[in-house]
Scaffold this active site. Structure first.
Site, PDB file in Angstrom:
ATOM      1  N   VAL A 298       0.033  -9.457  -9.869  1.00 59.43           N
ATOM      2  CA  VAL A 298      -1.285 -10.547  -9.696  1.00 59.43           C
ATOM      3  C   VAL A 298      -1.710 -10.457  -8.512  1.00 59.43           C
ATOM      4  O   VAL A 298      -1.420 -10.517  -7.201  1.00 59.43           O
ATOM      5  CB  VAL A 298      -0.483 -12.618 -10.082  1.00 59.43           C
ATOM      6  CG1 VAL A 298      -1.154 -13.290  -9.640  1.00 59.43           C
ATOM      7  CG2 VAL A 298       0.202 -12.164 -11.347  1.00 59.43           C
ATOM      8  N   ASN A 438      -3.043  14.441  -5.787  1.00 58.03           N
ATOM      9  CA  ASN A 438      -3.121  15.560  -6.724  1.00 58.03           C
ATOM     10  C   ASN A 438      -4.236  16.778  -6.258  1.00 58.03           C
ATOM     11  O   ASN A 438      -4.867  16.915  -4.644  1.00 58.03           O
ATOM     12  CB  ASN A 438      -2.861  15.400  -8.407  1.00 58.03           C
ATOM     13  CG  ASN A 438      -1.922  14.560  -8.127  1.00 58.03           C
ATOM     14  OD1 ASN A 438      -1.066  14.978  -7.711  1.00 58.03           O
ATOM     15  ND2 ASN A 438      -1.993  13.983  -8.778  1.00 58.03           N
ATOM     16  N   GLY A 489      -0.072  -5.304  -0.696  1.00 56.95           N
ATOM     17  CA  GLY A 489       0.753  -6.435  -0.225  1.00 56.95           C
ATOM     18  C   GLY A 489      -0.288  -6.354   1.412  1.00 56.95           C
ATOM     19  O   GLY A 489      -0.681  -5.487   1.583  1.00 56.95           O
TER      20      GLY A 489
END
Length: 585
Positions: A298, A438, A489
């Site tokens: 979320v 990559n 976060g």
């Protein structure tokens, strides 16, 4: 002049002799006229200042810096797994100098609740890939890029692309030889006696007596297999980024400006827009059971009218409120210890609505309204939600596409293949989350963002799971004009470093007067677009072929398309959206 004494002006009577000596010495070159001009302008300088002025004057005509050495190292990422560091040395004014180094973020899923065998296999594969990348960087790539000007990004990416293509062909040939050897070794199958169909004691084969056979529920379709990666491919992307950063350092400009110049064909835009941060606040899916795992993450997004600094401060206050709501008794240490590798709070949930109610309550405690003062984004396991049925994805786009963004987090193809095909061949969506990993090259990323804008998709630069402390991702997002940036976060050093870089760039642009205020982008009404296309097709002469020809396959999901992009998709809800169950067939 005696040592330690006062410095005297250079006597003018010495200038003719100095001019004559310099002219004789440099007569075979183009220097005499330039030297004459320089000396005429410096006769009034003190001797030390004169020498410095001459050095600065002639440095403009020196040979441009070239790459002289590459060094690859194995380092650890933010969660303690091995990854690649690349350092570039250049020859600058006949001296070897270390210009910059970058640490590549590794892109691989974090194995939760995996078996020890699977964890060991993942660790071995990762170590093999990093070791192979080190061999390339310190060996053949070191020789290939030597004497290349770091300002020539296109040439560097071209060489890296050719090298990677060659390695891919070598790997195919190696596997073909192995397959032939295995088939030759099994020239004749061993004789295996046939098993009797009669069971012991004369009993018939079948289930246990007294147990009724039940119809099994339709299982959730397994995730599509991950696209195979060439072992060592991380060296290609790492070197491309390192060359771009080296070119920016040598030209004394930040990396984001160098990328903006590349995207706009060396025509620097007058203003740059900061990407909106998609900040992860809750990680609840992996700690929940059953269908509750659909709610993976979320996130909150500050409104466009706020600066990045104001937006992050607002989200920090919401995060503090959530900590108090999750752990009202203690002062927070027990909750703060439960931080995921994404840098956000980990919590389970008893219903899909619970984390949303938690966010709404935290916002209301601060006098904020969710959907207006702060926007909501949900990272859901879309492949489990819709069973890889493209029509269901189309239905949900038609139902809520005019009120929210629907983002495909994992593209159906690698970035290089998307650029090669010149088509965002993914199910109907508002945009893509791009991860620089990559064999992705800077030129590929630049071309992909142009392609997204041309097809009215929004670009989101995303941070991989195995993040490093390198903050180049932020410069990529700003320079390429990404609409959003997804960094995780507001905790853990490797995440916070990037938020700090985002704040620093915003401050720098504001100081220079080149910061453009955020723009609100409208949502695409997929239902109206689909109707328009259908009306156009109905107006065409009827044929016996498929009514959806290939040139009109973009609005709807192609039938032969691999819908891998449904995995881990994001719903960015800008207002409270009630999903009608009738939209699902």
């Amino acid at each position: 002049m005696e040592p330690g004494g006062e410095r005297e002006l250079l006597p003018r009577r010495h200038l003719p002799e100095l001019r004559h000596q310099a002219a004789e010495y440099y007569r075979s070159n183009e220097v005499p006229q330039r030297l004459e001009e320089a000396l005429n302008a410096t006769f009034y300088l003190r001797p030390p200042d004169l020498y410095g002025h001459l050095a600065n004057y002639f440095s403009k005509f020196s040979k441009p810096p070239v790459i002289c050495k590459l060094i690859g190292r194995k380092v650890l990422d933010g969660i303690g797994r091995p990854t690649l560091e690349v350092e570039i040395f250049c020859t600058v004014k006949n001296h070897e100098k270390s210009i910059c180094s970058i640490v590549v973020s590794s892109h691989s899923e974090i194995l939760d609740n995996a078996s020890p065998e699977a964890i060991d296999a993942d660790e071995k594969e990762r170590n093999d890939s990093i070791n192979r990348a080190l061999e390339w960087v310190n060996g053949s790539l070191n020789e290939m890029l030597r004497d290349l000007q770091p300002a020539d990004q296109c040439k560097a990416d071209e060489l890296l692309g050719e090298y990677f293509a060659k390695k891919v062909e070598e790997e195919k040939e190696r596997k073909a030889i192995e397959k032939e050897e295995q088939e030759a070794a099994i020239s004749a199958p061993a004789y295996v006696p046939a098993l009797s169909a009669v069971t012991p004691s004369g009993k018939k084969k079948g289930g246990k007596l007294g147990k009724k056979s039940s119809v099994a529920e339709k299982p959730i379709s397994p995730a599509e297999p991950i696209e195979p990666l060439l072992c060592g491919s991380i060296a290609i992307g790492g070197l491309s980024l390192a060359v771009a950063k080296t070119g920016a350092t040598i030209n004394n400009i930040p990396l984001y400006l160098r990328l903006a110049l590349m995207k706009h064909d060396q025509d620097l835009p007058k203003e740059l827009t900061m990407p909106l941060p998609m900040v992860s606040l809750l990680s609840c899916g992996k700690s929940s059971s059953g269908k509750l795992k659909l709610m993976k993450e979320v996130m909150l997004v500050p409104p466009a009218e706020l600066t990045v600094k104001q937006g992050i401060e607002r989200l920090l206050e919401i995060q503090k409120q959530m900590v108090r709501l999750l752990d009202p008794v203690s002062k927070g240490p027990s909750v703060l210890k439960r931080i995921s590798h994404l840098g956000c709070l980990i919590t389970g949930c008893d219903s899909l609505e619970q984390p949303l109610i938690l966010l709404q309550t935290a916002c209301r405690n601060l006098g904020l309204e969710l959907g207006i003062d702060v926007q909501l984004a949900i990272n859901c396991a879309a492949h489990e939600l819709m069973d890889y049925d493209g029509q269901q994805w189309s239905n949900i786009c038609n139902a809520v596409g005019s009120r929210c963004y629907l983002i495909a987090e994992d593209a159906a193809k690698s970035i290089s293949k998307l650029v090669e095909d010149q088509n965002i061949n993914v199910p109907k969506c508002s945009g893509l989350i791009i991860k620089y990993t990559n064999q992705t090259k800077i030129s590929d990323l630049t071309e992909l963002t142009r392609l997204l804008e041309g097809q009215r998709h929004i670009a989101i630069l995303g941070s991989p799971a195995g993040e490093s402390s390198d903050d180049s991702l932020v410069d990529l997002a700003v320079g390429l004009g990404a609409r959003f940036i997804k960094l995780g976060g507001l905790s853990r050093g490797e995440r916070v470093t990037k938020y700090n870089r985002l704040l620093a760039i915003e401050e720098e642009l504001a100081k220079n007067g080149t910061l453009r205020s955020g723009e609100n982008h409208g949502f695409v009404d997929f239902a109206e677009e689909a109707l328009t296309v259908e009306e156009l097709l109905n107006a065409c002469p009827t044929t016996e072929q498929d009514p959806w020809p290939s040139e009109h396959s973009q609005p709807l999901l192609a039938q032969d398309q691999n819908p891998l992009s449904l995995h881990g998709s994001t719903l960015h809800l800008n207002e409270a959206t009630n999903l009608d169950p009738s939209i699902f067939p």
